[in-house]
Each structure stands twice: as C-alpha cells, then as structure tokens.
Design an enzyme around this catalytic site. Structure first.
Site, PDB file in Angstrom:
ATOM      1  N   LYS A  31     110.837 -49.008  -1.127  1.00 40.56           N
ATOM      2  CA  LYS A  31     112.161 -48.587  -1.189  1.00 40.56           C
ATOM      3  C   LYS A  31     112.533 -47.272  -0.511  1.00 40.56           C
ATOM      4  O   LYS A  31     113.313 -46.764  -0.492  1.00 40.56           O
ATOM      5  CB  LYS A  31     112.344 -48.645  -2.795  1.00 40.56           C
ATOM      6  N   GLY A  32     111.395 -46.723  -0.065  1.00 31.52           N
ATOM      7  CA  GLY A  32     111.289 -45.355   0.258  1.00 31.52           C
ATOM      8  C   GLY A  32     112.169 -45.057   1.331  1.00 31.52           C
ATOM      9  O   GLY A  32     112.623 -43.700   1.351  1.00 31.52           O
ATOM     10  N   GLU A  42     110.454 -45.767   8.517  1.00 32.24           N
ATOM     11  CA  GLU A  42     109.529 -45.467   7.438  1.00 32.24           C
ATOM     12  C   GLU A  42     109.665 -44.187   6.628  1.00 32.24           C
ATOM     13  O   GLU A  42     109.778 -43.217   7.633  1.00 32.24           O
ATOM     14  CB  GLU A  42     107.999 -45.796   8.037  1.00 32.24           C
ATOM     15  N   ASP A  43     109.426 -43.990   5.528  1.00 34.29           N
ATOM     16  CA  ASP A  43     109.470 -42.564   4.852  1.00 34.29           C
ATOM     17  C   ASP A  43     108.453 -41.867   5.377  1.00 34.29           C
ATOM     18  O   ASP A  43     108.731 -40.809   5.883  1.00 34.29           O
ATOM     19  CB  ASP A  43     109.933 -42.906   3.351  1.00 34.29           C
ATOM     20  N   ASP A  48     101.062 -42.277   5.785  1.00 32.25           N
ATOM     21  CA  ASP A  48      99.971 -41.582   5.015  1.00 32.25           C
ATOM     22  C   ASP A  48      98.889 -42.157   5.425  1.00 32.25           C
ATOM     23  O   ASP A  48      98.253 -41.485   6.595  1.00 32.25           O
ATOM     24  CB  ASP A  48     100.200 -41.968   3.582  1.00 32.25           C
ATOM     25  N   LYS A  95     101.643 -37.685   7.373  1.00 26.89           N
ATOM     26  CA  LYS A  95     100.515 -36.869   6.555  1.00 26.89           C
ATOM     27  C   LYS A  95      99.167 -37.206   7.419  1.00 26.89           C
ATOM     28  O   LYS A  95      98.382 -38.032   6.864  1.00 26.89           O
ATOM     29  CB  LYS A  95     100.317 -37.413   5.142  1.00 26.89           C
ATOM     30  N   PHE A 126     101.559 -34.263  -2.461  1.00 23.35           N
ATOM     31  CA  PHE A 126     102.275 -35.491  -3.098  1.00 23.35           C
ATOM     32  C   PHE A 126     103.871 -35.110  -3.052  1.00 23.35           C
ATOM     33  O   PHE A 126     104.483 -34.317  -3.337  1.00 23.35           O
ATOM     34  CB  PHE A 126     102.110 -36.040  -4.317  1.00 23.35           C
ATOM     35  N   ASP A 163     109.513 -41.531  -4.013  1.00 20.06           N
ATOM     36  CA  ASP A 163     109.310 -41.388  -5.502  1.00 20.06           C
ATOM     37  C   ASP A 163     107.959 -41.044  -6.102  1.00 20.06           C
ATOM     38  O   ASP A 163     106.948 -41.173  -5.172  1.00 20.06           O
ATOM     39  CB  ASP A 163     109.732 -42.791  -6.216  1.00 20.06           C
ATOM     40  N   ARG A 169     113.732 -40.278  -6.595  1.00 17.16           N
ATOM     41  CA  ARG A 169     114.197 -40.694  -5.252  1.00 17.16           C
ATOM     42  C   ARG A 169     115.458 -40.014  -4.898  1.00 17.16           C
ATOM     43  O   ARG A 169     115.983 -39.970  -3.805  1.00 17.16           O
ATOM     44  CB  ARG A 169     114.314 -42.125  -5.347  1.00 17.16           C
TER      45      ARG A 169
HETATM   46  P1  IMP Z   1     100.248 -45.834   3.532  1.00 19.69           P
HETATM   47  O1  IMP Z   1      99.170 -44.990   2.994  1.00 19.69           O
HETATM   48  O2  IMP Z   1     100.365 -45.047   5.121  1.00 19.69           O
HETATM   49  O3  IMP Z   1     100.040 -47.263   3.847  1.00 19.69           O
HETATM   50  O4  IMP Z   1     101.694 -45.289   3.013  1.00 19.69           O
HETATM   51  C1  IMP Z   1     101.801 -46.193   1.849  1.00 19.69           C
HETATM   52  C2  IMP Z   1     103.069 -45.819   1.526  1.00 19.69           C
HETATM   53  O5  IMP Z   1     103.097 -44.815   0.333  1.00 19.69           O
HETATM   54  C3  IMP Z   1     104.430 -45.287   2.263  1.00 19.69           C
HETATM   55  O6  IMP Z   1     105.244 -46.279   2.602  1.00 19.69           O
HETATM   56  C4  IMP Z   1     105.117 -44.472   1.369  1.00 19.69           C
HETATM   57  O7  IMP Z   1     106.155 -44.729   0.897  1.00 19.69           O
HETATM   58  C5  IMP Z   1     104.078 -44.148   0.295  1.00 19.69           C
HETATM   59  N1  IMP Z   1     103.594 -42.833   0.116  1.00 19.69           N
HETATM   60  C6  IMP Z   1     102.732 -42.103   0.964  1.00 19.69           C
HETATM   61  N2  IMP Z   1     102.462 -40.726   0.983  1.00 19.69           N
HETATM   62  C7  IMP Z   1     103.480 -40.534  -0.391  1.00 19.69           C
HETATM   63  C8  IMP Z   1     103.700 -39.430  -1.205  1.00 19.69           C
HETATM   64  O8  IMP Z   1     103.352 -38.240  -0.906  1.00 19.69           O
HETATM   65  N3  IMP Z   1     104.729 -39.380  -1.939  1.00 19.69           N
HETATM   66  C9  IMP Z   1     105.323 -40.759  -2.233  1.00 19.69           C
HETATM   67  N4  IMP Z   1     104.817 -41.780  -1.463  1.00 19.69           N
HETATM   68  C10 IMP Z   1     103.856 -41.834  -0.386  1.00 19.69           C
HETATM   69 MG    MG Z   2     106.913 -46.433   0.745  1.00 26.84          MG
END
Ligand code: IMP
Ligand code: MG
Length: 183
Positions: A46-47, A102-103, A106, A134, A155, A162, A168
């Site tokens: 949803k981000g 994408e938001d 990470d 990040k 975070f 969220d 959000r």
């Molecule tokens: P990934 O670790 O790159 O696979 O990220 C997975 C998902 O985690 C991303 O789509 C973000 O929506 C969420 N995410 C990563 N870091 C944060 C954060 O600091 N706050 C909230 N959601 C996060």
């Molecule tokens: Mg996400």
C-alpha cells in the site's frame, strides 16, 4: 484542507514542501523519457499510494496506472526474502513501457522480485522509480532509475508509508522516534 497532527512519536525529515519538490523533479525526468510511450505505472501497495497520486498528477501526458500488492513472508520487522503476489495486476504488461513506483527500497528484495516478475511478462521496458532509498540495508542489488532521496537506516512513516498500518496519512515524511515497529 484537513489538518493531521504529527504525534510526539515522530519527527519530520522531509517536509511536504520538500517532498513536492522531489516529486516534481522525478516527474520532469520521467516526462522526458516517457512522454510519447503511454507508460504503465505500477504502484506497489500500500505504501506507494500517496506518492503515485502526486507523481501521476505531475505527468501531463497519456499514461495508465495499476497497482500490485506484494507481501514478504516472515515474522517481525525482517523480511525473509520470500515475496508473494497478494493481489495481481489487471493490466496487460506485454509490450508496454512499465515504470514501477515504490515508496522505499530497503533490503531491495521486494523491488528486485517485482522487476523479475514483470520482465517475465515481456514488457517493452521496465524501470524503477523509488521515492526513498535506504542503501545501508541492501541485501539484493537493485538499480533505481529514478530516485527521490536517500534516507538513513531509521524507520520511516508518513506520506503513505506505515508502521503497523498507522501514520500513512501524515503529509510529511517522518522518522519514528522509537524504532521497532513492524513492516
Ligand atoms: P524491501 O526490504 O526493500 O523488500 O522493502 C519491503 C517493503 O518494506 C517496502 O516496500 C516498504 O514499503 C517497506 N519498508 C521498508 N523500509 C520501511 C520503513 O522504514 N518504514 C515503513 N516501511 C518500510
Ligand atoms: Mg511497501
């Protein structure tokens, strides 16, 4: 305009004005590359919903929007590396110029999974636009073609992002004062 109070647990790292400037800059770059391509923008739910809404409204040429919902298995805040499609696309991807929205990137596992998933559907092209990165947390390499801003390993909440479904609706991008929320 509704007023949303930023609680004591968060502090702003990118104000709504700074975010608007970032989105405008990303839109200019995307417009240069996609103006005549009728791209398909695919937001990861949803981000990305707030970012997608603002980005799409900065793009003054024909495009389509779709969303996909992904989940990563695992307990707590750490992703296990296994991603599942919870809610698929309605749009045909084959032959389209696809831009993933994408938001936050990470670990990179979600974005890397989706790019591979889409490539198998034989789009004309597929690129990634991420509002935030990040890089200190990366486990899977991902090329971010259009990047808004790099953030520290804290975070992040607000602007669609969220912590346990909360925050959000904050208009600014904030850091949670106490880490340890769930993803
Ligand atoms: P990934 O670790 O790159 O696979 O990220 C997975 C998902 O985690 C991303 O789509 C973000 O929506 C969420 N995410 C990563 N870091 C944060 C954060 O600091 N706050 C909230 N959601 C996060
Ligand atoms: Mg996400």
């Amino acid at each position: 305009m509704p007023i949303v109070m930023v609680t004591a647990k968060t502090h702003v790292i990118l104000s709504r004005g700074e975010v608007a400037a970032i989105v405008g800059r990303l839109a200019s770059a995307i417009a240069r590359d996609y103006r005549d391509k009728n791209p398909l923008l695919i937001g990861i739910l949803k981000g990305s919903f707030v970012f997608m809404a603002d980005l799409a409204r900065c793009l003054d040429f024909p495009l389509e929007v779709d969303f996909i919902r992904l989940s990563s298995y695992g307990a707590g805040t750490e992703t296990t590396g296994s991603v599942k499609v919870e809610q698929g696309l309605r749009s045909k991807v084959r032959g389209r110029h696809v831009l993933v929205v994408e938001d936050i990137v990470d670990t990179g596992i979600t974005a890397a999974f989706l790019l591979e998933y889409l490539k198998k559907k034989r789009p004309a092209s597929v690129k990634l636009c991420a509002l935030l990165d990040k890089p200190s947390r990366r486990r899977t390499p991902v090329v971010i073609d259009y990047l808004g801003a790099t953030v520290p390993d804290r975070f992040i909440v607000g602007y669609g992002i969220d912590c346990a479904e909360e925050y959000r609706n904050l208009p600014d991008i904030c850091v949670l004062e106490e880490d340890g929320g769930k993803k």
